[in-house]
Scaffold this motif. Structure first.
Motif, PDB file in Angstrom:
ATOM      1  N   UNK A  74      34.491  36.137  53.771  1.00 35.68           N
ATOM      2  CA  UNK A  74      34.951  36.887  52.592  1.00 35.68           C
ATOM      3  C   UNK A  74      35.955  35.846  51.566  1.00 35.68           C
ATOM      4  N   UNK A  75      36.650  35.099  52.389  1.00 37.86           N
ATOM      5  CA  UNK A  75      37.473  34.421  51.651  1.00 37.86           C
ATOM      6  C   UNK A  75      36.893  33.151  50.912  1.00 37.86           C
ATOM      7  N   UNK A  76      35.848  32.764  51.481  1.00 39.98           N
ATOM      8  CA  UNK A  76      35.085  31.658  50.606  1.00 39.98           C
ATOM      9  C   UNK A  76      34.468  32.388  49.499  1.00 39.98           C
ATOM     10  N   UNK A  77      34.041  33.578  49.576  1.00 42.37           N
ATOM     11  CA  UNK A  77      33.433  34.078  48.451  1.00 42.37           C
ATOM     12  C   UNK A  77      34.118  34.591  47.218  1.00 42.37           C
ATOM     13  N   UNK A  78      35.371  35.262  47.822  1.00 40.99           N
ATOM     14  CA  UNK A  78      36.530  35.552  46.893  1.00 40.99           C
ATOM     15  C   UNK A  78      37.873  34.937  46.548  1.00 40.99           C
ATOM     16  N   UNK A  79      37.896  33.856  47.542  1.00 38.41           N
ATOM     17  CA  UNK A  79      38.935  32.743  47.383  1.00 38.41           C
ATOM     18  C   UNK A  79      40.314  33.592  47.629  1.00 38.41           C
ATOM     19  N   UNK A 133      46.296  45.727  44.851  1.00 38.80           N
ATOM     20  CA  UNK A 133      44.990  45.499  44.268  1.00 38.80           C
ATOM     21  C   UNK A 133      44.154  44.427  44.850  1.00 38.80           C
ATOM     22  N   UNK A 134      43.566  44.421  45.927  1.00 39.90           N
ATOM     23  CA  UNK A 134      42.811  43.292  46.309  1.00 39.90           C
ATOM     24  C   UNK A 134      41.167  43.251  45.774  1.00 39.90           C
ATOM     25  N   UNK A 135      40.758  42.125  45.844  1.00 39.71           N
ATOM     26  CA  UNK A 135      39.241  41.991  45.325  1.00 39.71           C
ATOM     27  C   UNK A 135      38.337  42.411  46.354  1.00 39.71           C
ATOM     28  N   UNK A 136      38.332  42.429  47.663  1.00 40.69           N
ATOM     29  CA  UNK A 136      37.622  43.232  48.309  1.00 40.69           C
ATOM     30  C   UNK A 136      38.324  43.586  49.599  1.00 40.69           C
ATOM     31  N   UNK A 138      36.785  37.392  62.721  1.00 36.45           N
ATOM     32  CA  UNK A 138      37.619  36.327  61.889  1.00 36.45           C
ATOM     33  C   UNK A 138      36.432  35.592  61.067  1.00 36.45           C
ATOM     34  N   UNK A 139      35.313  35.610  61.491  1.00 37.70           N
ATOM     35  CA  UNK A 139      34.135  34.874  61.125  1.00 37.70           C
ATOM     36  C   UNK A 139      33.952  35.687  59.697  1.00 37.70           C
TER      37      UNK A 139
END
Length: 821
Positions: free
Chosen positions: A246-251, A40-43, A240-241
Motif C-alpha cells: 500500500x505504501x508503494x501504491x499510495x506513497x 485524512x488518509x488516502x487508504x 507487513x507485506x
C-alpha cells in the motif's frame, strides 16, 4: 513536551498511521473516527480477510444494518467456515464506513481465509468465530464452548503474572488482564471502561489513546513475545507485506486499523525476504465469502464467542449516546420495566441516576459504568429483586438485535430460495425466540409448516416443534423459532443437495433412506417426508421401507417402526397426501407384530421386559388409529379387525405364565381400558398375581405394569383393586419388602400429587369406609349408598348443555338419571 511525549508524537507522525484498537470497543470506535478525521488518509487498511475486499462496498447499502459478520466457507466443504463479526460500535466497521463516506479505498490485510480455513480445519470441526481485531492476539481455532470464558479478542486465558515468559507457558496472553492488574484493577472490563470507554468524545488530541496503547503493548510483547502462538508471527508478516504494498501504491497517507496487540509487530523493521519466507508454502483451499446477519447474543461472551463482550447492548448504548449516557440508559430501563407492568416513575429515573453517579464517585471511577447502573437499577427500580433485573440484562444489557444484509450480498442458490420463501410466507428470521401456532387448514400456515419441516430434514434447525396448547388435532402445529447466525453455515452446507429447498430436501431424504441402518430410522424418515410434503422422495423411501420391513424379524424393531407409520397416515389425511402404500406397509407390520410378540415375551430379563412393555403401549395406541384407516377387507384376513386381533394378543399375554409380570399387568390394564375385560375378571387376575404363591418381585412387577402410567385413578374408583394391592403389600415379608420397595416407589411416585393424596386418604380410612363407586352400601360418611334421583335431576340441564345433548340435531337422551342408573 516531555521526552516520552516527543517519542510518541514521532511514532504517530511516521508512516504508516497505526491505530491499535479493541474489537467491539465503542471508545476505540470513536477514537478511530476522530483519528481518521484528523489524519485524512488516502487508504485505510483493516485487519480482516482480503477475500472480503469486494464486499466492502455493501456496507454503504441502506439495508445493511449491523451486527453483521463476514462468513468464509470452503467451496467444496461448506462446513469448514469462519465468521468475522462486526457491530455498529466495532472500530473496523467505523473505519469501513468512514472510508466509504470519504471515497477512500478500504482493504483487508490479514492472512487470507484461503489459508486460515485450512489452518482452522486441521484441529477443529464446525465454524470458527474470529475477532477481526482484538486488543489481544488474533482468533485461534477452538470450539465455541472453549471460547466461552476468554477475554475480548483473546483466545485463551491470561498467562500468569507479569513475570511470566512466552517460552514458559504455551497459552494466549490477555493484555487487558495484565494491564488492569498492573493498574490495580481486578476486573479488566472495568479498567478498560475507565481508561478508554469513558473518555469524552471532544478531547483535542485524537491520537493520544493510540500512542498510549502502543507503548503498553510494546512493553507487554517484550515480556510475552507473540503471546504463546507462532501463528501470530505468520499473520503479522503477511500484514507487513500488505502495508508495504500500500505504501508503494499510495506513497503516503496509509492508515492501519488493527488489534492493539499487533501494533508493535507491524511497527517492527523486518526484511521483505524474511516476511515472505514466513508466509510461503501455506496450504490453501478455495473459499467463498459473504455478509450474514449476526446477533447481539452472539456478540456476548456468554454465548460462546471468545472474542465477544459481556454487554453488547450496553456498549451499543455508549457508542450511540456519548452525551449523558447514564441518564439515557436509565430512561431505557424505565421504559422496559413499564412495558412489563412495573410501576416506574420519573422520580425513580432521577434517583437511579443520582445513585449511580454517587457510586461512581465512591468507587473512584470517572463515570458510572455498567456495574454502578446495575446496582442503582436493582436498588431503586427493582426494589432489590434480581428477577426484573434479569429481564433488564437480557433485553438491554445483551439485547435481541438481529442484523440485516442487502439482497445484493453473495449467497448460494439455496439461500436465495430460502429468502424468497421466507418473504412469501411472511416468516421473518428473528433473534428473539418466539412460538408460532400453525393451522394446517390455512394455505399460508401449511406452507410455513412445509418449509420448517424441510429445513429440519436438511439439518437447518431454525424451528423446533413443540406440543400444541389447547388442541390435539393433527391440523395444529406449534413451533419454537429462533434464528442463529450459524444457520447460515448450515444453509451453505445444504447447498450441495440442490438449488432450492424442495430439491435439496428431496435429494437429502433419498440419500438418507439408502444409508439408513434400521427399520425405525426408515419409518421415521417416511414420516418426515410426509410432514415436509416431498412427493418425489416418498416413493423411494417407501420401496426401501417395504424391503426392510419384509426382511426384519425383530419384534422390537417392528414395534418401534409402527407408531411412526401410523402417525404419518394421520398427517397424510390432514395434508391431503396419498398414503395408500403406507397403509399397506403399516397393516403388514401390525400383523407380523401380532404373530411374533407372544413368543418374544418369553425368558426376558428386567430391562428387556420394561422395553417390551413400552413397545406394547406404543403398538396399542398405533393399532387403535390404524384400525380406523385400513380397508375392512384387508383387516379381516385373519378374522375381525386389527383391534380385535390385537385384543386377542393381549389376552394371550395376560394369561401366559412365561410372560414377565410387568407385561402381564400392562396387558390386563389395556384390555380393561378398552372394555374387553370386566372389572371382576381384572380383579380375579390381580388376585392371582398377588397370591401367596407368586414371588413378591413378580407381584410388584405386575402391579407396576397394571397401575403404572395413570393407573392411580383405577385404584381410587375401584375399592376391590385397591384392597387387593393393600392386602398384598401388608402381607409381604420384611426381607421381600426391601426388595420390592424401589419398584413400588417408582410406580406410585409417577402419579400426580392429588392422586397420591387421595390414595393415602383411602388407605387411611380402611376397608368399608372408602366410598367406592363399585361397592354400594360401603360409602363414606356423608354419601348415600344409592343415587339420589331428585338431586341429580337438578343438575341435569347444565350437564346436558355441557355435553351438547340439547344442541340442534342432538337426539333426545334418556336423561341423566337414566344414564346414571
Amino acid at each position: 513536551m516531555t521526552g516520552a511525549e516527543e517519542s510518541r508524537a514521532g511514532r504517530l507522525a511516521a508512516e504508516p498511521l497505526l491505530l491499535g484498537v479493541r474489537h467491539h470497543g465503542p471508545g476505540s470506535a470513536r477514537a478511530v473516527r476522530a483519528a481518521l478525521d484528523a489524519a485524512l488518509p488516502r487508504v485505510v487498511l483493516i485487519e480482516g480477510p482480503p477475500e472480503a475486499d469486494a464486499l466492502i462496498g455493501l456496507a454503504a447499502e441502506e439495508d445493511m444494518r449491523p451486527p453483521v459478520a463476514l462468513l468464509a466457507h470452503a467451496v467444496d466443504e461448506p462446513g469448514r467456515s469462519a465468521f468475522w463479526p462486526l457491530a455498529e460500535f466495532s472500530p473496523e466497521w467505523v473505519a469501513i464506513r468512514w472510508a466509504l463516506e470519504h471515497d477512500v479505498p478500504a482493504r483487508f490485510i490479514d492472512l487470507p481465509a484461503t489459508h486460515t480455513l485450512v489452518w482452522d480445519g486441521e484441529s477443529e470441526t464446525g465454524p470458527v468465530i474470529n475477532g477481526p481485531a482484538g486488543d489481544a492476539p488474533e482468533a485461534e481455532t477452538q470450539t465455541e464452548a472453549e471460547a466461552g470464558t476468554e477475554a475480548d479478542g483473546d483466545r485463551a486465558e491470561a498467562a500468569g503474572g507479569a513475570g511470566s515468559r512466552a517460552d514458559e507457558v504455551d497459552v494466549r496472553v490477555d493484555p487487558l488482564a495484565v494491564l488492569a492488574g498492573t493498574a490495580g484493577y481486578d476486573d479488566p472490563e472495568r479498567w478498560w471502561e475507565d481508561v478508554v470507554e469513558h473518555r469524552g468524545p471532544g478531547e483535542r488530541d485524537a491520537f493520544a489513546p493510540f500512542g498510549v496503547l502502543e507503548e503498553a503493548m510494546t512493553a507487554l510483547r517484550e515480556v510475552y513475545g507473540s503471546g504463546g502462538h507462532d501463528r501470530d508471527l505468520v499473520r503479522e508478516a503477511y500484514m507487513r507485506l500488505q502495508i508495504r504494498a500500500a505504501r508503494r501504491e499510495f506513497e503516503s497517507g496509509v492508515a492501519v486499523v488493527c488489534g492493539a496487540w499487533h501494533v508493535p509487530a507491524l511497527r517492527q523493521r523486518t526484511t521483505v525476504t524474511a516476511d515472505r519466507g514466513l508466509v510461503k508454502g501455506l496450504p490453501k483451499v478455495k473459499v467463498d465469502m459473504t455478509w450474514v446477519p449476526w446477533t447481539n447474543r452472539r456478540l456476548a461472551r456468554a454465548s460462546g464467542y471468545g472474542a465477544g463482550i459481556d454487554s453488547p447492548g450496553w456498549y451499543g448504548h455508549l457508542f450511540a449516546a456519548p452525551d449523558r449516557p447514564v441518564a439515557r440508559w436509565m430512561t431505557k430501563v424505565a421504559g422496559l420495566l413499564r412495558e412489563e407492568d412495573r410501576i416506574v416513575s420519573s422520580a425513580h429515573v432521577i434517583e437511579a441516576v443520582r445513585l449511580a453517579e454517587t457510586l461512581a464517585v465512591m468507587r473512584g471511577r470517572p463515570l458510572a459504568g455498567l456495574g454502578e447502573t446495575t446496582d442503582a437499577v436493582r436498588a431503586v427500580m427493582c426494589e432489590g429483586s434480581d428477577v426484573p433485573l434479569a429481564l433488564v440484562h437480557d433485553r438491554l444489557v445483551v439485547g435481541d438485535v438481529l442484523g440485516e444484509v442487502p439482497e445484493a450480498a453473495p449467497a448460494v442458490p439455496l439461500q436465495r430460495d430460502l429468502t424468497r420463501l421466507q418473504r412469501r410466507l411472511r416468516l421473518r428470521p428473528e433473534a428473539l425466540e418466539r412460538e408460532l401456532e400453525l393451522d394446517l387448514r390455512k394455505e399460508t400456515d401449511a406452507g410455513r409448516s412445509r418449509l420448517l419441516h424441510r429445513l429440519r430434514l436438511l439439518g437447518i434447525a431454525w424451528g423446533e416443534p413443540v406440543a400444541s396448547r389447547g388442541s390435539t388435532g393433527t391440523f395444529r402445529e406449534t413451533w419454537r423459532l429462533r434464528w442463529e447466525p450459524e444457520l447460515s453455515v448450515r444453509v451453505a452446507e445444504a447447498g450441495v443437495w440442490g438449488t432450492t429447498v424442495l430439491a435439496a430436501a428431496t435429494a437429502r431424504a433419498e440419500t438418507e433412506a439408502t444409508s439408513a441402518q434400521g427399520l425405525a430410522e426408515v419409518t421415521g424418515l417416511a414420516e418426515r417426508c410426509l410432514l415436509a410434503e416431498l412427493p418425489d422422495a416418498l416413493p423411494a423411501v417407501m420401496r426401501i421401507l417395504a424391503d426392510r420391513a419384509a426382511l426384519d424379524t425383530d419384534v422390537g424393531h417392528l414395534a418401534q417402526a409402527l407408531p411412526a407409520l401410523v402417525r404419518s397416515l394421520r398427517y397424510g389425511d390432514v395434508r391431503g397426501t396419498d398414503t395408500t402404500a403406507l397403509t399397506g406397509v403399516a397393516a403388514g407390520l401390525a400383523e407380523r407384530i401380532f404373530v411374533g410378540l407372544p413368543p418374544a415375551c418369553a425368558a426376558l430379563d428386567t430391562d428387556a421386559a420394561q422395553e417390551i412393555r413400552d413397545h406394547v403401549d406404543a403398538v396399542h395406541g398405533a393399532v387403535g388409529m390404524l384400525d380406523e384407516t385400513v380397508r375392512p377387507g384387508r383387516a379381516s384376513a385373519h378374522g375381525g379387525g386389527l383391534r380385535d386381533r390385537w385384543h386377542r394378543v393381549l389376552g394371550i399375554l395376560s394369561a401366559r405364565d412365561t410372560v414377565p409380570g410387568v407385561i402381564q399387568g400392562r396387558a390386563v390394564r389395556l384390555l380393561l381400558d378398552d372394555g374387553e375385560l370386566a372389572q371382576d375378571e381384572a380383579a380375579r387376575l390381580m388376585g392371582l398375581a398377588l397370591s401367596a404363591g407368586t414371588p413378591p418381585a413378580d407381584s410388584a412387577a405386575w402391579i407396576e405394569g397394571f397401575v403404572g402410567g395413570g393407573g392411580g385413578m383405577l385404584l381410587i374408583h375401584d375399592e376391590r383393586l385397591l384392597a387387593l394391592v393393600d392386602g398384598w403389600l401388608t402381607g409381604v415379608s420384611t426381607e421381600a419388602f426391601t426388595d420390592v420397595l424401589p419398584l413400588l416407589r417408582r410406580t406410585f411416585s409417577a402419579y400426580e400429587p392429588g392422586v397420591r393424596r387421595t390414595l393415602g386418604e383411602l388407605v387411611r380410612r380402611g376397608p368399608g369406609q372408602r366410598g367406592s363407586t363399585t361397592a354400594p352400601g360401603a360409602g363414606a360418611p356423608g354419601f348415600g349408598p344409592d343415587l339420589d334421583a331428585e338431586r341429580a335431576a337438578g343438575v341435569e340441564p347444565v350437564v346436558r348443555l355441557l355435553l351438547g345433548l340439547d344442541a340442534p340435531g342432538a337426539g333426545e337422551g334418556a336423561g341423566l338419571v337414566g344414564v346414571a342408573g
